[in-house]
Design a protein around this motif. Structure first.
Motif, short mmCIF file in Angstrom:
data_model
loop_
_atom_site.label_atom_id
_atom_site.label_comp_id
_atom_site.label_asym_id
_atom_site.label_seq_id
_atom_site.Cartn_x
_atom_site.Cartn_y
_atom_site.Cartn_z
N GLY A 120 34.86 25.71 41.32
CA GLY A 120 34.18 26.55 40.34
C GLY A 120 34.32 28.04 40.59
N LYS A 121 35.09 28.43 41.59
CA LYS A 121 35.27 29.85 41.89
C LYS A 121 36.41 30.44 41.07
N THR A 122 36.44 31.77 41.01
CA THR A 122 37.53 32.50 40.36
C THR A 122 38.38 33.16 41.43
N VAL A 123 39.68 33.00 41.34
CA VAL A 123 40.61 33.54 42.34
C VAL A 123 41.41 34.68 41.71
N LYS A 124 41.52 35.78 42.45
CA LYS A 124 42.32 36.92 41.99
C LYS A 124 43.17 37.40 43.17
N GLY A 140 43.06 32.69 38.89
CA GLY A 140 42.77 31.27 38.77
C GLY A 140 41.34 31.04 38.32
N ILE A 141 41.16 30.20 37.30
CA ILE A 141 39.83 29.90 36.77
C ILE A 141 39.69 28.39 36.60
N PRO A 142 38.47 27.86 36.70
CA PRO A 142 38.27 26.43 36.47
C PRO A 142 38.28 26.10 34.98
N VAL A 143 38.89 24.99 34.62
CA VAL A 143 38.96 24.55 33.23
C VAL A 143 38.72 23.04 33.18
N ASP A 144 38.60 22.55 31.95
CA ASP A 144 38.41 21.11 31.72
C ASP A 144 39.58 20.63 30.87
N VAL A 145 40.38 19.71 31.42
CA VAL A 145 41.55 19.18 30.71
C VAL A 145 41.30 17.71 30.41
N GLY A 146 40.93 17.45 29.18
CA GLY A 146 40.68 16.06 28.77
C GLY A 146 39.58 15.40 29.58
N VAL A 148 38.75 16.10 32.67
CA VAL A 148 39.04 16.15 34.10
C VAL A 148 38.99 17.59 34.57
N LYS A 149 38.30 17.85 35.69
CA LYS A 149 38.25 19.20 36.24
C LYS A 149 39.64 19.63 36.68
N ALA A 150 39.99 20.85 36.36
CA ALA A 150 41.32 21.35 36.73
C ALA A 150 41.24 22.84 37.01
N ALA A 151 42.30 23.33 37.63
CA ALA A 151 42.41 24.77 37.93
C ALA A 151 43.57 25.34 37.11
N LEU A 152 43.27 26.39 36.35
CA LEU A 152 44.31 27.07 35.56
C LEU A 152 44.67 28.37 36.26
N PHE A 153 45.92 28.47 36.72
CA PHE A 153 46.41 29.69 37.36
C PHE A 153 47.35 30.40 36.38
N THR A 154 47.07 31.67 36.18
CA THR A 154 47.89 32.51 35.30
C THR A 154 48.55 33.58 36.15
N GLU A 155 49.87 33.71 36.02
CA GLU A 155 50.61 34.66 36.85
C GLU A 155 51.45 35.56 35.95
N ARG A 156 51.52 36.84 36.35
CA ARG A 156 52.27 37.81 35.54
C ARG A 156 52.82 38.90 36.45
N GLU A 157 53.96 39.43 36.06
CA GLU A 157 54.60 40.48 36.86
C GLU A 157 53.87 41.81 36.70
N VAL A 158 53.70 42.54 37.80
CA VAL A 158 53.09 43.87 37.76
C VAL A 158 54.10 44.88 38.29
N PRO A 159 54.05 46.13 37.82
CA PRO A 159 55.06 47.11 38.23
C PRO A 159 54.94 47.49 39.70
N ILE A 160 55.96 48.15 40.18
CA ILE A 160 55.98 48.59 41.57
C ILE A 160 54.91 49.66 41.79
N LEU A 161 54.52 49.82 43.05
CA LEU A 161 53.50 50.81 43.39
C LEU A 161 53.97 52.24 43.09
N TYR A 162 55.29 52.42 43.06
CA TYR A 162 55.84 53.77 42.94
C TYR A 162 56.26 54.12 41.52
N LYS A 163 55.77 53.39 40.55
CA LYS A 163 56.14 53.67 39.16
C LYS A 163 55.69 55.09 38.78
#
Length: 473
Positions: A120-124, A140-146, A148-163
């Motif tokens: 039930g926690k949120t992961v960042k 990552g957030i908790p979800v319900d799939v049909g 059943v308890k499940a974990a939904l992880f969403t990932e996305r590219e972020v720019p470089i630190l030196y942008k």
């Protein structure tokens, strides 16, 4: 020959000193940026968590009964169009990967993170291979799939630190270099070491965002050093003013956006409740639509104002009848002034031909007329007059509305300024209409002024020059 050698040695010393300064600055920037990102992901991951929650609500539906196949079908177009990668892991250990995972590390999501989310926690998190690499933001957030308890992880590219850091560093470096060369060339810089150190300290503080810098008593300095000290003080004051304007602009935009978003979010939650009558549901849906339109108009106005102020808006010049354009605009506003039973006093007898951007000028008249109608009570009077002057034209739009106070009048053309904030909020105004009108008139080489008295009405006067008087088109 000895002078040239001393000059070259001095220049070499300046270059070496700058190289040392900016090397240390770059290292400090790297450490601070990386540490901040590792300890606080609010700038990236909080937004990603918000997106993941919205996506989960949209995919799962109201009852959350959709199965794994339904989730896959819904997540695939989102991943394709928005550049997300999704990983769904249920409590039985079954995984579902959506998106382009070709160049992503399979170990980006750890077992510990999966376990935390299933509890039930949120992961960042943000992962980077090294300082100069692009990162991967993970939420990552908790979800319900049909069911059943499940974990939904969403990932996305972020720019470089030196942008953008390289351009900033190079610009400041050249500024320092030119300043040192100027100080070296204007005479006896080493005898003015104390004054130079004062300038260096002031410039360094400004480069770090401290615009409260002020070199005291610059008149005591000699020759060009006095002018330089005065210029630095003026520059610091101007930068401070610009920073205040920037912060005020960000605050205003955030406020204007947050208000409709709060309404949309609140009524959307109400719509998810069971037992709502159809009439209530339609009412809440209508409010959401109204607030969405308000957001859309705000976005359009911001884009329009940004384009106009950047001077990238090309003027499509043509010769047209200004008096006919004003009549057309008045007729377009007929539902508004008819509803409020306003009396019209129209003086467009003279035939006025003008060379300008017909579409942009039409927006000026629409903004001014809409404001006059909006803030004029029922049974009031709306006056429109246009006369020729010095080869151009003067348009006067006046009303007998609520008027503007003397304190507010100088600020009405500022972005997001609202003289009557309560009424402007009820009327749905964003405070950008007059800013846009003023910029369009200025692009035509004209001017716009306002005269008003609280409780007695407002008069807007627009002066548009003829071809001979136009200098900035």
């Amino acid at each position: 020959m000895a002078k040239w050698k001393r000059a070259l040695l001095g220049l070499a010393g300046i270059l070496l000193m700058n190289a040392a300064i900016y090397t240390c600055y770059t290292v400090a920037f790297t450490i601070v940026s990386y540490t901040k990102e590792r300890r606080n992901h609010d700038a990236v991951t909080s937004a990603l968590v918000h997106d993941a929650e919205l996506i989960a609500r949209a995919v799962s539906g109201v009852d959350g009964s959709k199965n794994t196949e339904a989730w896959a079908a819904s997540l695939q177009p989102i991943a394709r169009d928005q550049g997300y990668r999704f990983l769904v892991v249920d409590s039985n250990g079954h995984e579902l990967r959506i998106g382009d995972w070709t160049h992503a590390a399979d170990a980006a999501v750890t077992k510990e993170q999966v376990a935390d989310v299933l509890k039930g926690k949120t992961v960042k998190d943000v992962n980077r291979a090294h300082f100069f690499a692009k990162g991967e933001a993970l939420a990552g957030i908790p979800v319900d799939v049909g069911g059943v308890k499940a974990a939904l992880f969403t990932e996305r590219e972020v720019p470089i630190l030196y942008k953008g850091f390289g351009q900033q560093l190079f610009t400041v470096f050249l500024g320092f270099l030119l300043l040192f060369v100027v100080l070296f060339m204007i005479g006896k810089p080493w005898k003015q070491r104390e004054g130079i150190n004062l300038y260096i300290s002031a410039i360094r503080r400004m480069s770090k965002g401290d615009f409260s810098v002020s070199i005291e008593k610059p008149q005591r300095m000699h020759g060009d050093f006095e002018k330089l000290a005065t210029s630095l003080n003026d520059m610091a004051a101007e930068l401070s003013h610009m920073e205040q304007m920037r912060q005020a602009f960000i605050s205003n935009v955030s406020h204007e956006i947050q208000s409709p978003l709060t309404s949309i979010r609140g009524f959307a939650r109400v719509l998810q409740q069971d037992g709502l009558e159809e009439e209530q549901r339609q009412h809440y849906a209508g409010i959401i639509e109204t607030e969405s339109v308000r957001l859309s108009k705000l976005s359009d106005n911001l884009l329009k104002l940004t384009t106009l102020e950047s001077e990238k808006q090309p003027l499509r010049l043509k010769t047209f009848r200004l008096d006919q354009q004003l009549r057309t605009t008045i007729l377009a506003c007929e539902p508004q002034w008819t509803e409020k039973q306003l009396q019209l006093d129209i003086n467009l007898v003279e035939e006025l031909t003008l060379n300008g951007d017909e579409e942009l000028l039409s927006q000026v008249w629409m903004n001014l007329l809409s404001n006059s109608i909006k803030f004029t009570p029922e049974g009031g009077t709306l006056s429109v007059e246009a006369v020729r002057k010095d080869g151009g034209a003067v348009v006067r739009i006046a009303d007998t509305g609520i008027g503007i106070s003397e304190a507010d009048l100088p600020h009405i053309f500022e972005r997001f300024f609202k003289a009557d904030k309560a009424r402007s909020r009820m009327a749905g105004g964003s405070g950008l209409g007059l800013s846009i009108a003023k910029r369009i008139v200025e692009l035509h080489g004209g001017s716009i002024t306002a005269a008003s008295e609280l409780g007695a009405g407002t008069a807007m006067n627009v002066m548009l020059p003829g071809d001979e008087g136009r200098t900035n088109m």
